[in-house]
Design an enzyme around this catalytic site. Structure first.
Site, mmCIF file in Angstrom:
data_model
loop_
_atom_site.group_PDB
_atom_site.id
_atom_site.type_symbol
_atom_site.label_atom_id
_atom_site.label_comp_id
_atom_site.label_asym_id
_atom_site.label_seq_id
_atom_site.Cartn_x
_atom_site.Cartn_y
_atom_site.Cartn_z
ATOM 1 N N ARG A 92 15.162 64.501 57.610
ATOM 2 C CA ARG A 92 15.202 65.573 58.617
ATOM 3 C C ARG A 92 16.157 66.689 58.202
ATOM 4 O O ARG A 92 16.594 67.463 59.045
ATOM 5 C CB ARG A 92 15.597 65.010 59.971
ATOM 6 C CG ARG A 92 16.856 64.176 59.965
ATOM 7 C CD ARG A 92 17.177 63.771 61.353
ATOM 8 N NE ARG A 92 18.227 62.776 61.408
ATOM 9 C CZ ARG A 92 18.825 62.421 62.533
ATOM 10 N NH1 ARG A 92 18.495 63.008 63.660
ATOM 11 N NH2 ARG A 92 19.753 61.504 62.526
ATOM 12 N N GLY A 120 11.590 63.869 62.077
ATOM 13 C CA GLY A 120 12.298 64.933 61.360
ATOM 14 C C GLY A 120 13.205 65.777 62.237
ATOM 15 O O GLY A 120 13.729 66.802 61.817
ATOM 16 N N ARG A 170 24.505 72.872 58.402
ATOM 17 C CA ARG A 170 25.688 72.251 57.790
ATOM 18 C C ARG A 170 25.921 72.870 56.421
ATOM 19 O O ARG A 170 24.985 73.385 55.796
ATOM 20 C CB ARG A 170 25.480 70.750 57.598
ATOM 21 C CG ARG A 170 24.640 70.052 58.642
ATOM 22 C CD ARG A 170 24.733 68.538 58.544
ATOM 23 N NE ARG A 170 23.824 67.906 57.591
ATOM 24 C CZ ARG A 170 23.679 66.591 57.471
ATOM 25 N NH1 ARG A 170 24.396 65.773 58.218
ATOM 26 N NH2 ARG A 170 22.841 66.057 56.600
ATOM 27 N N ASP A 246 23.680 55.452 51.321
ATOM 28 C CA ASP A 246 23.066 56.796 51.378
ATOM 29 C C ASP A 246 23.910 57.751 52.212
ATOM 30 O O ASP A 246 23.652 58.956 52.205
ATOM 31 C CB ASP A 246 21.637 56.729 51.932
ATOM 32 C CG ASP A 246 21.561 55.997 53.266
ATOM 33 O OD1 ASP A 246 21.980 54.833 53.314
ATOM 34 O OD2 ASP A 246 21.120 56.596 54.254
ATOM 35 N N ASP A 256 27.169 62.956 57.114
ATOM 36 C CA ASP A 256 26.193 62.317 57.999
ATOM 37 C C ASP A 256 26.849 61.664 59.210
ATOM 38 O O ASP A 256 26.947 60.443 59.328
ATOM 39 C CB ASP A 256 25.344 61.291 57.224
ATOM 40 C CG ASP A 256 24.279 61.989 56.395
ATOM 41 O OD1 ASP A 256 24.389 63.212 56.209
ATOM 42 O OD2 ASP A 256 23.346 61.317 55.940
#
Ligand code: AMP
Ligand code: MG
Length: 479
Positions: A92, A120, A170, A246, A256
């Protein structure tokens, strides 16, 4: 610079096409601006007046893409809660290229080649949380991605209930993850693994560029950067919640933001992610998890670096690289200038004491920053002050060995131990108000996030103990 004139570099897409998929954003319905962050705009020389430019909403919503940008999503793999997923990728997130070394990325812009069965999208609550918290972490002195702005919309999303779609733009010096390396090793693509390592060196470790031993040194520096990062998290009481490989940055950044939480009362066992039933990512486990994640990175580096050398580095991580990084953070928090062997014990005792005392982590250290030998203000913070008494005796003895003046120690501690952090209940209030179209609280919390060490009399109510029924609230990954 105006939004129309933003000029992007596209180094990542000059890598082989297996590294990414070109992607077009899918706009949200009836988008509107929630917040624009002028401090971050400065980093890419974007005019502060962009807040009034309708192009800004268009940029975040994907209805305007600067000519120099070729949007793409990155491919990566990763261990999720201990299980390997061979192909994850930006499900996404869409990247637009870089400006002044900052890689711009939207989160929530619709399906990509990596979305699998998901939509997404990113919901308004988690988007506001990431927008504010990434900024807070940076200003607390912890390496983090940043956020340029956030939009909301009328697009409906199915989550635990119905939510509304939002997009955060971001920015990061790097979006490469441990999992990006894992992807190429798993498929035995060793030339691409080297190309990725070379890309990361140029982007994040440029001093290694012409070094013959650069891949080992790259691994070593990631180990060191990870130690500093996790020590920073432990010191400030940040729980990430989803430390999958990840979500581990190759540049040692906090990335994240999901079901994260700052500690309320100190609790080594606190688990902020409600889906983490086993407590794999509990606050007190984060250093161990970072070690485990680094062992997975070492496996990914095996085709290009001698395993024994990496094993030694990993042993060192556990033996002294992480402990030293943690001790450095804690000595600063306690205002200790000298490095004495006994400090390890003082800090161990402190952790046990805080665990037993039921005391707000942030307020404890802020109050300790004013400590002058008078114990009552500290006792008053704790539900169980008894263990604090014994620890303060140890602390007094240790302080007696310092030559620095009390005032000087206090001043430095006040610049280390924040007055303001963003607790989940504060973020939740900002989200509730934002749902009603009121973004004033988002702006207030953005201001607090950017001034964590200042005494701000008008915001005193944000520096209090978490109301009992809001303590240790957990959140899920679904956002
Ligand atoms: P996270 O642990 O939240 O960083 O996400 C793990 C993986 O799931 C990443 O590959 C994300 O891009 C993907 N993902 C999470 N939420 C969504 C979503 N709503 N749509 C598509 N992919 C998602
Ligand atoms: Mg992720």
């Amino acid at each position: 610079m105006k939004i129309d004139n933003l000029t992007f570099q596209n180094k990542y897409i000059s890598l082989n096409e297996e590294f990414y998929e070109l992607t077009q954003p899918t706009p949200l319905a009836e988008p509107y601006l929630i917040s624009f962050n002028p401090k971050v705009a400065e980093l890419i020389d974007l005019d502060k007046t962009s807040i009034d430019d309708s192009r800004f909403v268009e940029l975040l919503n994907g209805t305007f893409t600067p000519k120099t940008s070729k949007p793409f999503s990155m491919c990566y793999a990763g261990h999720q809660f201990g299980h390997y997923a061979q192909r994850l990728g930006d499900g996404r997130a869409i990247n637009y290229g870089s400006i002044n070394g900052w890689n711009l990325q939207t989160k929530g812009s619709g399906e990509t080649a990596f979305s699998r069965t998901a939509d997404g999208r990113a919901a308004l609550p988690s988007s506001i949380r990431e927008y504010l918290m990434s900024e807070a972490m940076h200003h607390l002195g912890i390496p983090s991605t940043r956020a340029l702005g956030i939009i909301g919309s009328e697009t409906k999303l199915l989550r635990n209930g119905i939510e509304k779609g939002a997009v955060v733009m971001r920015m990061s010096p790097s979006w490469v993850r441990f999992g990006t390396f894992q992807y190429f090793t798993y498929f035995k693509e060793h030339e691409k693994l080297k190309a990725l390592a070379d890309y990361v060196i140029v982007e994040s470790y440029p001093h290694l560029e012409n070094d013959e031993d650069r891949y080992f040194k790259l691994f070593s520096e990631v180990v060191e950067a990870t130690a500093k990062l996790i020590a920073g998290w432990q010191g400030v009481g940040f729980c990430h919640g989803v430390m999958n490989t990840d979500n581990m940055s190759i540049a040692g950044l906090t990335i994240d933001y999901g079901p994260f939480s700052m500690l309320d009362d100190f609790d080594f066992g606190f688990v902020c992610n409600s889906t983490d039933k086993a407590g794999r990512y509990a606050y007190g486990e984060q250093p161990n998890v970072s070690y485990w994640n680094l062992t997975k990175l070492a496996q990914a580096f095996e085709p290009i670096v001698d395993k024994k050398r990496m094993d030694k580095k990993l042993d060192d991580y556990g033996a002294f690289i992480y402990p030293n990084a943690y001790m450095e953070v804690m000595r600063k928090k306690l205002g200790l200038a000298l490095e004495l062997d006994e400090d390890m014990n003082l800090i161990k005792e402190l952790i046990g004491t805080l665990q037993d005392a039921y005391v707000d982590h942030t307020i404890f250290f802020r109050t300790l920053s004013h400590y002058d030998g008078e114990r009552m203000p500290i006792f008053e913070l704790a539900m169980n002050p008894i263990p604090l008494d014994a620890w303060l005796t140890l602390y007094d003895k240790r302080l007696a060995k310092e030559s620095r003046a009390q005032k000087e120690r206090q001043a430095l501690m006040l610049k280390t131990n924040p007055k303001y952090i963003l607790k989940n209940y504060m973020l939740q209030d900002a989200i509730t108000l934002a749902y009603g179209g009121n973004f004033k609280r988002v702006e207030e919390l953005l201001y607090l996030a950017q001034h964590p060490f200042e005494e701000l009399s008008e915001f005193e109510h944000f520096a209090v103990e978490t109301p009992e029924h809001y303590k240790n609230v957990t959140l899920s990954c679904s956002s």
